[in-house]
Design an enzyme around this catalytic site. Sequence first.
Site, PDB file in Angstrom:
ATOM      1  N   GLY A  21      30.696 -14.095   5.625  1.00 54.06           N
ATOM      2  CA  GLY A  21      30.539 -13.937   7.064  1.00 54.06           C
ATOM      3  C   GLY A  21      29.065 -13.826   7.405  1.00 54.06           C
ATOM      4  O   GLY A  21      28.189 -14.262   6.659  1.00 54.06           O
ATOM      5  N   LYS A 188      25.469   6.036   9.995  1.00 56.40           N
ATOM      6  CA  LYS A 188      25.886   4.727  10.516  1.00 56.40           C
ATOM      7  C   LYS A 188      27.312   4.792  11.050  1.00 56.40           C
ATOM      8  O   LYS A 188      27.617   4.265  12.131  1.00 56.40           O
ATOM      9  CB  LYS A 188      25.781   3.680   9.402  1.00 56.40           C
ATOM     10  CG  LYS A 188      26.300   2.289   9.772  1.00 56.40           C
ATOM     11  CD  LYS A 188      25.377   1.565  10.707  1.00 56.40           C
ATOM     12  CE  LYS A 188      25.876   0.154  11.021  1.00 56.40           C
ATOM     13  NZ  LYS A 188      25.935  -0.730   9.823  1.00 56.40           N
ATOM     14  N   ASN A 206      27.035  -3.588  24.581  1.00 57.26           N
ATOM     15  CA  ASN A 206      26.567  -2.234  24.255  1.00 57.26           C
ATOM     16  C   ASN A 206      25.804  -1.581  25.400  1.00 57.26           C
ATOM     17  O   ASN A 206      25.935  -0.382  25.661  1.00 57.26           O
ATOM     18  CB  ASN A 206      25.692  -2.266  23.005  1.00 57.26           C
ATOM     19  CG  ASN A 206      26.464  -2.629  21.747  1.00 57.26           C
ATOM     20  OD1 ASN A 206      27.681  -2.828  21.788  1.00 57.26           O
ATOM     21  ND2 ASN A 206      25.770  -2.727  20.634  1.00 57.26           N
TER      22      ASN A 206
END
Length: 305
Positions: A21, A188, A206
């Site tokens: 990916g 994280k 965001n």
Amino acid sequence: MQSRETTGVAAEPHWHVLGAGAIGCLFAAGLARGGSDVTLLLRDSGGSGQVIIEDARGNSELTLPVVQTGHCAAISHLLVTTKAYDVGAALAACAGDITDGADVLLLVNGMGLAGPLQKQYPQLRFFLGTTTEGAHRLGPRHVRHAGRGHTRIGRPGQVEAPAWFGQFARGPGRCHWDTDIDSALWEKLAVNAVINPLTAVHRCRNGALAEHAQLREAVAALCREVTQVSYAAGYTDTAQTIEDKVQQVIRATAANRSSMLQDVAHGRATEIDHITGYLLRVAREHGIPARHHQALFDEVTALAP
């Protein structure tokens, strides 16, 4: 030019990358550009090994060897960059090709995978990583590198970096060996647990989390619960800085669509179990309700295909 063998210098490890990916291709390309031998492991034998990375400077292309999982020669160093929920099955598919004593670096979202995998594969050495590199897929092995970040790699209880860490230090962006990798992973996870589910449920970028009063209040409530859980679990730095960290990430990635939002938009499974789900398990262990995170977890779970 003399080879490492003829000069008496030990050859550097050959890395296989499981998960082609955005992050997998970005790191595979970075390692290759840094001089490492890299092979992509794919579910099927079809497809080219051409990798295209777009960034502000333009496009770069390279072609890497491609091997189907389960049909590979001995794997001594494996970088895993799949979705968190795919790690177990993906690793099982190539387990027969991994040599005893091999090093496996898990560069995936969330927490809670390494322990069970180490018990399942005691002959392997698992390392953990987390990155803030911004990347998203534009097509098969075609990646937009949207923002440069930092990558931290470590192994609980190991102070010295392994010899192969130099390949990462000179390759894919800014990489650092972290002697407290669990804290880095928790930080994280905590940031992701606030931003990703909210953007997925509200179908927003965001930056919207700082623009609308209702979303700002939701961010604050989620941060308060993260603070409680972090203090209880011993992650004091995250407890003291989570609000600032979240706001920094929102500002720095205002135009971005979180990976969880992209998964929901495309009708794919999300990593909610390994992000918010893990946070909720830790909260329960310490008797903390974390009601806002639970509600968000339930909402995202309801969106699953």
